[in-house]
Design an enzyme around this catalytic site. Structure first.
Site, short mmCIF file in Angstrom:
data_model
loop_
_atom_site.label_atom_id
_atom_site.label_comp_id
_atom_site.label_asym_id
_atom_site.label_seq_id
_atom_site.Cartn_x
_atom_site.Cartn_y
_atom_site.Cartn_z
N GLU A 46 87.01 4.23 13.61
CA GLU A 46 88.44 4.84 13.72
C GLU A 46 89.59 4.72 13.23
OE1 GLU A 46 86.81 7.77 14.49
OE2 GLU A 46 84.82 7.88 15.33
N THR A 47 90.42 5.63 13.10
CA THR A 47 91.75 5.43 12.47
C THR A 47 92.78 6.86 13.51
OG1 THR A 47 91.68 4.63 10.79
CG2 THR A 47 93.60 5.61 10.88
#
Length: 260
Positions: A46-47
């Site tokens: 995830e970003t």
């Protein structure tokens, strides 16, 4: 244009454990196309991107494959960055997201997320489910993800799914497997091959399903949990009517600068 970013190991008290997420605190939103390209370049599960609006923060999450509607570990990582590097004193931060309002409260060196409680609905155990997992399934449920209850903790820990088969499951993003734990109240693992993440090390959003299920099954509101991935992660959990509290620690692994 240059942007600072942070890589945080969430649900961990030392680096190389828990679940890593990249966090970008923006002055204004980038295009979805650019944020997706940054997530692909980071190549983490995830970003997170956040923008402050008055007394709250807008929050979005991108996997290397797509934007998603809820992510726990990257929310915790974002709160960690805001509290420790952007002067937010809290004690509670409010985020707006595709899944509504989310709250993170800092208490000492721990962070407690206030997320929706989503009790999954029971579904049939299809032969392809057991074939893909390589084990018998006691109960099957469905929310955003398929949710399988397995025989015991050893089965969860030793599971070796066929990820090509899991990726073909229809109408779901990922798969959660869980059982009652030996030392913790319950253990789990999560698989997201459709998002190019065969196994997510510690999935906070999955606990929006896991907490109400185990609270009902074990007849207790406050629970301890362990996600039994290779990196592993501990979570403090509580059911609060139609919300859940998901708590854990976080540590900074890296900070840097990107150039667009």
């Amino acid at each position: 244009m240059s942007l600072n970013y942070y890589v945080v190991d969430a649900f961990a008290d030392e680096i190389f454990k828990g679940n890593p997420a990249a966090v970008y605190v923006l002055d204004e939103w980038l295009s979805a196309e650019i944020m997706q390209k940054i997530a692909i370049e980071n190549n983490l599960s995830e970003t997170a991107f956040t923008v402050k609006k008055d007394d709250y923060f807008e929050l979005r999450w991108f996997t290397p494959d797509r934007e998603i509607d809820l992510c726990g570990h990257a929310t915790l990582a974002t709160a960690f960055v805001l509290f420790n590097y952007y002067g937010e004193s809290g004690p509670t931060l409010r985020f707006t997201s595709q899944s509504g309002d989310l709250f993170v409260t800092k208490n000492g060196d721990a962070y407690y997320m206030d997320f929706p409680s989503i009790l999954p609905k029971k579904v049939d155990i299809l032969p392809e489910y057991e074939e893909a997992l390589g084990t018998k399934i006691k109960e099957a449920y469905l929310a955003r993800d398929l949710f399988f209850v397995l025989e015991d903790e050893a089965t969860v820990r030793n599971l070796g799914p066929n990820f090509t088969a899991v990726e073909k499951f229809e109408l779901v993003i990922g798969v959660i497997v869980t059982s009652e734990g030996k030392e913790e109240d319950f253990v789990s693992r999560t698989f997201f091959p459709k998002l190019t993440i065969n196994e997510d090390p510690v999935c906070g959003s999955a606990h929006s399903n896991l907490i109400p299920y185990w609270a009902e099954k074990l007849d207790k509101k406050v629970l301890t949990a362990y996600q039994a991935s290779a990196r592993g992660g501990y979570l403090k959990c509580e059911l609060k009517e139609n919300r859940v509290s998901i708590g854990g620690k976080a540590v900074l692994f890296a900070k840097g600068e990107i150039f667009l």
